[in-house]
Scaffold this motif. Structure first.
Motif, mmCIF file in Angstrom:
data_model
loop_
_atom_site.group_PDB
_atom_site.id
_atom_site.type_symbol
_atom_site.label_atom_id
_atom_site.label_comp_id
_atom_site.label_asym_id
_atom_site.label_seq_id
_atom_site.Cartn_x
_atom_site.Cartn_y
_atom_site.Cartn_z
ATOM 1 N N THR A 27 1.330 -0.824 -7.154
ATOM 2 C CA THR A 27 2.756 -0.624 -6.833
ATOM 3 C C THR A 27 2.752 0.458 -5.378
ATOM 4 O O THR A 27 1.942 1.304 -5.467
ATOM 5 N N MET A 28 3.444 -0.232 -4.454
ATOM 6 C CA MET A 28 3.323 0.552 -3.194
ATOM 7 C C MET A 28 4.559 0.958 -2.670
ATOM 8 O O MET A 28 5.680 -0.012 -2.710
ATOM 9 N N THR A 29 5.114 2.095 -2.318
ATOM 10 C CA THR A 29 6.293 2.435 -1.585
ATOM 11 C C THR A 29 6.165 2.204 -0.166
ATOM 12 O O THR A 29 5.042 2.595 0.640
ATOM 13 N N THR A 49 11.346 -4.021 -4.920
ATOM 14 C CA THR A 49 12.729 -3.308 -5.775
ATOM 15 C C THR A 49 12.756 -2.085 -4.755
ATOM 16 O O THR A 49 12.294 -1.653 -3.826
ATOM 17 N N GLN A 84 14.066 3.961 -1.678
ATOM 18 C CA GLN A 84 12.762 3.486 -1.091
ATOM 19 C C GLN A 84 12.466 2.375 -1.478
ATOM 20 O O GLN A 84 12.132 1.923 -2.564
ATOM 21 N N ARG A 115 9.938 -0.541 -2.713
ATOM 22 C CA ARG A 115 8.545 -0.678 -3.478
ATOM 23 C C ARG A 115 8.017 -2.072 -3.777
ATOM 24 O O ARG A 115 9.014 -2.676 -4.135
ATOM 25 N N VAL A 137 5.669 -4.609 -5.619
ATOM 26 C CA VAL A 137 4.779 -4.599 -6.708
ATOM 27 C C VAL A 137 4.129 -5.867 -6.807
ATOM 28 O O VAL A 137 4.804 -6.978 -6.965
ATOM 29 N N VAL A 191 2.633 2.471 4.543
ATOM 30 C CA VAL A 191 2.450 2.591 2.855
ATOM 31 C C VAL A 191 2.517 4.054 2.593
ATOM 32 O O VAL A 191 1.369 4.577 2.946
ATOM 33 N N SER A 239 0.720 4.636 -3.295
ATOM 34 C CA SER A 239 0.391 3.484 -4.113
ATOM 35 C C SER A 239 -0.281 3.781 -5.246
ATOM 36 O O SER A 239 -0.910 4.985 -5.292
#
Length: 97
Positions: free
Chosen positions: A7-9, A42, A47, A49, A51, A79, A82
């Motif tokens: 999962t990465m913002t 999402t 923010q 994200r 996935v 990024v 994560s």
């Protein structure tokens, strides 16, 4: 095989990057190394994200796949965070080093 996810913002996209290319690029990076189960974008607390869920034989392989995905996305966007998690029953637990 266990199911994992990275999962990465995501922050700002790099100049010239089309937003619609980031998620497919993340999934394709994982697919180079393993079977991808799902990919999703999402928005959480304003923010975005990304996935990517995939299978791996063990945590080391899962970290390798996640590193490939994060590297690909970093080339397209900032990024800011994560995390790699492993599915255990109904829960997702962090994969530690």
């Amino acid at each position: 095989m266990p199911s994992y996810r990275v999962t990465m913002t995501i922050g700002l996209l790099h100049r010239g990057v089309n937003p619609s290319t980031v998620l497919p690029a993340a999934g394709a990076a994982a697919a180079e190394l393993t079977e991808v189960e799902a990919q999703d974008l999402t928005v959480v607390a304003g923010q975005p994200r990304i996935v990517v869920r995939y299978v791996a034989e063990h945590d080391d392989q899962a970290r390798d796949v996640a590193g490939r995905v994060i590297g690909e996305v970093t080339g397209l966007a900032q990024v800011s965070a994560s995390v790699v998690t492993r599915r255990e029953g109904a829960r997702w637990l962090p994969v530690t080093a």
